[in-house]
Structures are given as C-alpha cells and as structure tokens.
Design an enzyme around this catalytic site. Structure first.
Site, PDB file in Angstrom:
ATOM      1  N   ARG A  24      -8.605  -0.253  40.667  1.00 55.07           N
ATOM      2  CA  ARG A  24      -7.307  -0.121  40.939  1.00 55.07           C
ATOM      3  C   ARG A  24      -6.881   0.660  42.152  1.00 55.07           C
ATOM      4  O   ARG A  24      -5.815   0.437  42.701  1.00 55.07           O
ATOM      5  CB  ARG A  24      -6.962   0.666  39.497  1.00 55.07           C
ATOM      6  CG  ARG A  24      -6.574  -0.237  38.424  1.00 55.07           C
ATOM      7  CD  ARG A  24      -6.761   0.367  36.907  1.00 55.07           C
ATOM      8  NE  ARG A  24      -6.540  -0.319  35.850  1.00 55.07           N
ATOM      9  CZ  ARG A  24      -7.457  -1.161  35.099  1.00 55.07           C
ATOM     10  NH1 ARG A  24      -8.842  -1.112  35.603  1.00 55.07           N
ATOM     11  NH2 ARG A  24      -7.305  -1.839  34.281  1.00 55.07           N
ATOM     12  N   ARG A 119     -14.878 -17.299  31.635  1.00 58.88           N
ATOM     13  CA  ARG A 119     -14.269 -16.202  30.670  1.00 58.88           C
ATOM     14  C   ARG A 119     -12.822 -16.612  30.868  1.00 58.88           C
ATOM     15  O   ARG A 119     -12.271 -17.399  31.791  1.00 58.88           O
ATOM     16  CB  ARG A 119     -14.510 -14.907  31.583  1.00 58.88           C
ATOM     17  CG  ARG A 119     -15.860 -14.360  31.497  1.00 58.88           C
ATOM     18  CD  ARG A 119     -16.117 -13.020  31.961  1.00 58.88           C
ATOM     19  NE  ARG A 119     -15.607 -11.934  31.192  1.00 58.88           N
ATOM     20  CZ  ARG A 119     -15.394 -10.725  31.716  1.00 58.88           C
ATOM     21  NH1 ARG A 119     -16.132 -10.447  32.831  1.00 58.88           N
ATOM     22  NH2 ARG A 119     -14.703  -9.805  31.134  1.00 58.88           N
ATOM     23  N   GLN A 166      -6.669  -5.735  31.113  1.00 67.66           N
ATOM     24  CA  GLN A 166      -6.882  -6.424  32.192  1.00 67.66           C
ATOM     25  C   GLN A 166      -5.377  -7.411  31.962  1.00 67.66           C
ATOM     26  O   GLN A 166      -4.638  -7.646  33.132  1.00 67.66           O
ATOM     27  CB  GLN A 166      -8.137  -7.387  32.364  1.00 67.66           C
ATOM     28  CG  GLN A 166      -9.142  -6.439  32.379  1.00 67.66           C
ATOM     29  CD  GLN A 166     -10.444  -7.540  32.698  1.00 67.66           C
ATOM     30  OE1 GLN A 166     -10.594  -8.481  32.273  1.00 67.66           O
ATOM     31  NE2 GLN A 166     -11.425  -6.616  32.817  1.00 67.66           N
ATOM     32  N   ASP A 312     -16.661  -1.452  25.959  1.00 70.68           N
ATOM     33  CA  ASP A 312     -17.720  -1.897  26.663  1.00 70.68           C
ATOM     34  C   ASP A 312     -19.016  -0.960  26.264  1.00 70.68           C
ATOM     35  O   ASP A 312     -20.160  -1.230  26.496  1.00 70.68           O
ATOM     36  CB  ASP A 312     -17.395  -1.524  28.032  1.00 70.68           C
ATOM     37  CG  ASP A 312     -16.215  -2.345  28.792  1.00 70.68           C
ATOM     38  OD1 ASP A 312     -16.292  -3.463  28.333  1.00 70.68           O
ATOM     39  OD2 ASP A 312     -15.756  -1.904  29.741  1.00 70.68           O
ATOM     40  N   ARG A 343     -21.651 -10.647  23.953  1.00 70.81           N
ATOM     41  CA  ARG A 343     -22.397  -9.534  23.638  1.00 70.81           C
ATOM     42  C   ARG A 343     -22.432  -9.145  22.438  1.00 70.81           C
ATOM     43  O   ARG A 343     -23.804  -8.527  21.976  1.00 70.81           O
ATOM     44  CB  ARG A 343     -21.433  -8.430  24.299  1.00 70.81           C
ATOM     45  CG  ARG A 343     -21.534  -8.272  25.855  1.00 70.81           C
ATOM     46  CD  ARG A 343     -20.765  -7.027  26.563  1.00 70.81           C
ATOM     47  NE  ARG A 343     -20.867  -7.036  27.827  1.00 70.81           N
ATOM     48  CZ  ARG A 343     -20.037  -6.362  28.814  1.00 70.81           C
ATOM     49  NH1 ARG A 343     -18.894  -5.642  28.414  1.00 70.81           N
ATOM     50  NH2 ARG A 343     -20.425  -6.419  29.938  1.00 70.81           N
TER      51      ARG A 343
HETATM   52  O1  SPQ Z   1     -14.363  -6.363  34.962  1.00 72.04           O
HETATM   53  P1  SPQ Z   1     -15.157  -6.999  33.845  1.00 72.04           P
HETATM   54  O2  SPQ Z   1     -16.011  -8.012  34.045  1.00 72.04           O
HETATM   55  O3  SPQ Z   1     -14.118  -7.554  32.491  1.00 72.04           O
HETATM   56  O4  SPQ Z   1     -15.785  -5.605  33.153  1.00 72.04           O
HETATM   57  C1  SPQ Z   1     -15.953  -5.141  31.844  1.00 72.04           C
HETATM   58  C2  SPQ Z   1     -17.272  -4.375  31.664  1.00 72.04           C
HETATM   59  O5  SPQ Z   1     -18.079  -4.236  30.727  1.00 72.04           O
HETATM   60  O6  SPQ Z   1     -17.521  -3.545  32.650  1.00 72.04           O
HETATM   61  C3  SPQ Z   1     -15.990  -6.246  30.600  1.00 72.04           C
HETATM   62  F1  SPQ Z   1     -16.840  -6.912  30.683  1.00 72.04           F
HETATM   63  O7  SPQ Z   1     -14.945  -4.116  31.453  1.00 72.04           O
HETATM   64  C4  SPQ Z   1     -13.543  -4.234  31.273  1.00 72.04           C
HETATM   65  C5  SPQ Z   1     -13.113  -3.817  29.787  1.00 72.04           C
HETATM   66  O8  SPQ Z   1     -13.933  -4.590  29.175  1.00 72.04           O
HETATM   67  C6  SPQ Z   1     -12.664  -3.695  32.352  1.00 72.04           C
HETATM   68  C7  SPQ Z   1     -11.286  -3.450  31.979  1.00 72.04           C
HETATM   69  C8  SPQ Z   1     -10.499  -2.774  33.104  1.00 72.04           C
HETATM   70  O9  SPQ Z   1     -11.073  -2.405  33.982  1.00 72.04           O
HETATM   71  O10 SPQ Z   1      -9.242  -3.089  32.829  1.00 72.04           O
HETATM   72  C9  SPQ Z   1     -10.853  -3.751  30.743  1.00 72.04           C
HETATM   73  C10 SPQ Z   1     -11.694  -4.091  29.750  1.00 72.04           C
HETATM   74  O11 SPQ Z   1     -11.510  -5.440  29.632  1.00 72.04           O
HETATM   75  P2  SPQ Z   1     -10.272  -6.215  28.789  1.00 72.04           P
HETATM   76  O12 SPQ Z   1     -10.372  -7.598  28.656  1.00 72.04           O
HETATM   77  O13 SPQ Z   1     -10.269  -5.554  27.301  1.00 72.04           O
HETATM   78  O14 SPQ Z   1      -9.131  -5.931  29.374  1.00 72.04           O
END
Ligand code: SPQ
Length: 425
Positions: A24, A119, A166, A312, A343
């Site tokens: 960010r 994804r 996200q 996570d 997972r």
């Molecule tokens: O970036 P990425 O690949 O999605 O990474 C993960 C991780 O385990 O490092 C998930 F696989 O983290 C995400 C987390 O699960 C990072 C994140 C963020 O920085 O906003 C939010 C989470 O995902 P989501 O889908 O719940 O918003």
C-alpha cells in the site's frame, strides 16, 4: 529442501516488514504528490511486483533496500504502460491496482503467474463495473489476465459478499476518483491498512462498524511510512516458540493492528504464554515486541468475525492444533480455498501424510491433536505460507521432512530459513 526435528528455539529475531502495508505504501505513494519515504519495506517478490508495475506507469521509485523512495505525481500522474503489467504471484497487487487502473484514462492489461491466473477476480470486476469501468477477463473465466479500460468513475454503496481487504481496497481506491461518496460494507471487518494509510495521505475516509466510506480528495500527499514487522510472518515463530519444548523467543517490532492480530487471541485461548512488550502507539500502525514461551496448548473453536483477522495464519494454526490437546474446529474459512493454493485441501493432505488426525470440511478443518507427527514429502504447491507452516511442523516431527518448492518463501519472507536456523543455535 530437507528439514529435521530440533530441540528448542532461543534468542531474538526481527521479522521483515508487513507485506500488506509495504504494497500500500508504494501504491499510495505512486498516486500522491511528492515523495513517500518507506522504511522497513518488505523486499519480497510480491512487493517487488508492485514496485515494478508502478515503474511501468512512469513512477520514479528508488529501491535502496531497507528504504524505498516513491516520487509520485499525484492522482492523475500515472502514464499508460507500454507492456502488460505482471503482478507475479500477488493477489494484493492484482486486486488493488485494478481499483486504481479503473479510473485512469488509458487501457491496461494485467496478468500474473499460474496461481494468479486461477484466483477469482469477479469479486472486483463486479463492483468496478458497477462504478463504470469496463473490465474483461481475457480467458472468460473471471480470472486474470484482465483488460481494464479505465474511465470516469461513479460512486457506489457496495455490500461485499466476502470479508476481503483486497475487494474493499480496490473499491476505495477507485472511489478516490469517483463523483461522490463511495462506501463498502463487509460481512465482517477485514484488515484496515488501506483506511489507515489513505487517511494519513490526506483522504477523507471514515469507518463505522463494517462500513468504510471515502469522499474523493483533490490530491493525496506523500508521507513517511514506518512499516512494522509482519504478524503473518511472525506467526510461524510464535507457533514454533510455543510448540517446541524449552523455547523462549523475542520477536521485535511486530504489527499488532487489531484487524490482523487474531492469531494472538487464538494462541491465548489455546493456553499460550505470549507477552506484549514495548508497545508503540504509532498513529499509523501499532506494533509491539512479542515474548513467546513454550506452552501446553489445548484445542478450541475458531470461526465468525475473528476469521478475517487471522486468515493467512490458519495454515500455521492448523499445525499448532495437531499438537494441542483435544479438538480444534476451524470454520467460516472457505476463503482459504482461493489463496495462492487451496489452503484447506493442501494443509489436510500434507498434515495427514505426516500422521495427523485432520478432516477437511466445507469451510474449514477439524483437527484432533495429540497424534505424533512423522516426516514426509510435502508439496508446498509453491504457496509460501504452506512451505513455512511445514518447516515448523518438521521441527516437531520424527525423522526427515522434505518440502518441495521450499524456495517460494521468497514471496513474503526471503530470509525465513536463515532466521529459523538462527533460533535453533
Ligand atoms: O496478496 P495475496 O497473494 O492475496 O496474499 C495473501 C497471503 O497469504 O500473503 C493471501 F493469499 O494475503 C492477503 C490476505 O489473505 C493479503 C491481503 C491484503 O494485503 O489486503 C488481504 C487478504 O486477502 P483478502 O482476499 O481476504 O482480501
């Protein structure tokens, strides 16, 4: 890579900077006016993908290692890239950047590795389409590669079916460019780094219960960001310290934002001895040193609102549950199926191979602790959190464990094996 049981962990470590916050800080710095100075930036592959995407859009980013300088040219300062943007393995890069690209006056194509191309992106395509952008999944499967035809953005009041930082962030970032107030309501609160950091950059952003609202600002302004250590990386050492008899470790400067610290609540409920020392009350993100002592754990029930605050960490929590007395039930965690790997399936398959009593359910796992684990060949499926979870499990298992694709820890924690080794001595 091969791993063997170890006796006890002792000493001090500092885990690398938080991945979510590092992403960010580069993104917001790139669309702010002036220079953003980022300290303790995570030099993992995911965050380097974010830097590379913004460099392709004409942002001057100086990566000096521990410090990164982002020289932004304001909300309208990005240039059309002359190639496809490669988000690598990073869901955060792909989804958050889409919110920004939705509002640009150019078209972009985004892609990533094999995992990213599986994804789900419909979760951001739908709301961004409602905001007026045209987004095409080029393989017509709701996944990347995505073609984003940026343009004028309309504000929306969006009710997200999933608690996802996200999704929320993609909408809030598009909302920076909208014609009025945009809001996102989630079933449960997800991590709030976007809200905290955008507010520091000068955005008018407020939260109330599970709703975040943003009014479009004239500009964002570059900031100095101190990235705390990543609690998701610390989680592997928390688990190892608790489980390996005789261990005592101090993990310095870990981010303890309440929307991320569910792991601490769960560990304490399982009977863990963890003390927070030297808590900082940074206006950006709170942090603390964590003193972890080996503890006898018992099984618990994990579900509901706490899930997004430890999503996570569930793979390593599953490992902890194998060594806890009694049953641990993890539910409401179907989101785990759409991470870098499925997972739930990968944890159940690999822990079963090591002799654990673990069952997959529709939205989680049921684990009966107490079966001794033995070494096995573990397929990480190139998922960094799976590889690190099994490196910890291997410390407690009898015999040799081989982790296939172990180098994938580069995504979020390039020095993970070296830090683990340091604590073994
Ligand atoms: O970036 P990425 O690949 O999605 O990474 C993960 C991780 O385990 O490092 C998930 F696989 O983290 C995400 C987390 O699960 C990072 C994140 C963020 O920085 O906003 C939010 C989470 O995902 P989501 O889908 O719940 O918003």
């Amino acid at each position: 890579m091969k791993f063997y049981p170890c006796n006890r962990l002792q000493g001090e470590i500092q885990v690398p900077g938080d991945k979510s916050i590092s992403h960010r800080s580069v993104m917001f710095g790139s669309i702010a006016q002036g220079t953003t100075e980022i300290h303790n930036f995570l030099q993992g592959a995911d965050c380097l993908s974010t830097i590379s995407c913004f460099c392709q859009m004409g942002v001057n980013i100086e990566n000096k290692g521990e410090t990164v300088l982002v020289h932004g040219h304001g909300l309208r300062g990005l240039k059309a890239p002359d190639c496809i943007l490669d988000c690598g393995n990073s869901g955060t890069t792909t989804r958050l950047i889409s919110g920004i690209l939705a509002a640009q006056n150019f078209t972009t194509i985004l892609t990533g590795d094999e995992s990213i191309q599986k994804r789900p992106m419909k979760r951001i395509i739908d709301p961004l389409t409602q905001m007026g952008t045209q987004i095409e999944s080029l393989n017509h499967n709701g996944c990347a590669p995505l073609k984003i035809m940026g343009g004028p953005i309309h504000s929306i009041q969006y009710h997200s079916p999933v608690a996802s930082a996200q999704v929320k962030s993609a909408i809030l970032l598009a909302g920076l460019y909208a014609d009025g107030e945009t809001s996102v309501t989630e079933p449960y609160v997800s991590r709030n780094h976007t809200e905290r950091m955008l507010s520091r950059f000068g955005a008018d952003i407020r939260t109330e219960k599970t709703t975040a609202r943003i009014c479009p600002p004239k500009e964002l302004y570059g900031q100095k960001i101190l990235v705390p250590g990543d609690i998701s990386s610390a989680a592997f050492f928390i688990a190892a310290g608790l489980l390996i008899p005789g261990s005592e470790i101090l993990i310095r400067n870990v981010g303890v934002n309440p929307t991320r610290s569910g792991i601490l609540t769960v560990c304490r409920e399982m009977g863990a001895d963890i003390t927070l020392l030297e808590e900082t009350k940074d206006p950006g993100e709170p942090a603390a040193d964590l003193l972890v002592k080996s503890s006898a754990l018992h099984g618990i029930h994990i579900g509901g609102a706490i899930i997004p605050t430890l999503i996570d960490e569930l793979p390593i929590i599953a490992v902890m549950a194998c060594f806890a007395k009694g049953e641990t039930i993890i539910q409401d965690a179907a989101e785990l199926k759409v991470k870098e790997s499925n997972r739930i399936e990968v944890m159940v398959r690999n822990l079963s191979a090591m002799g654990a009593d673990i069952k997959e359910t529709a939205d989680g796992m049921i684990i009966r602790g107490g079966n001794p684990l033995h070494g096995a060949v573990i397929d990480s499926r190139l998922d960094h959190r799976i590889a690190m979870s099994f490196a910890v499990a291997a410390c407690l298992a009898e015999g040799e464990t081989e982790i296939l694709g172990a180098e994938c820890v580069n995504i979020s924690y390039p020095e993970f094996y070296a830090d683990l080794k340091k604590l073994k001595n």
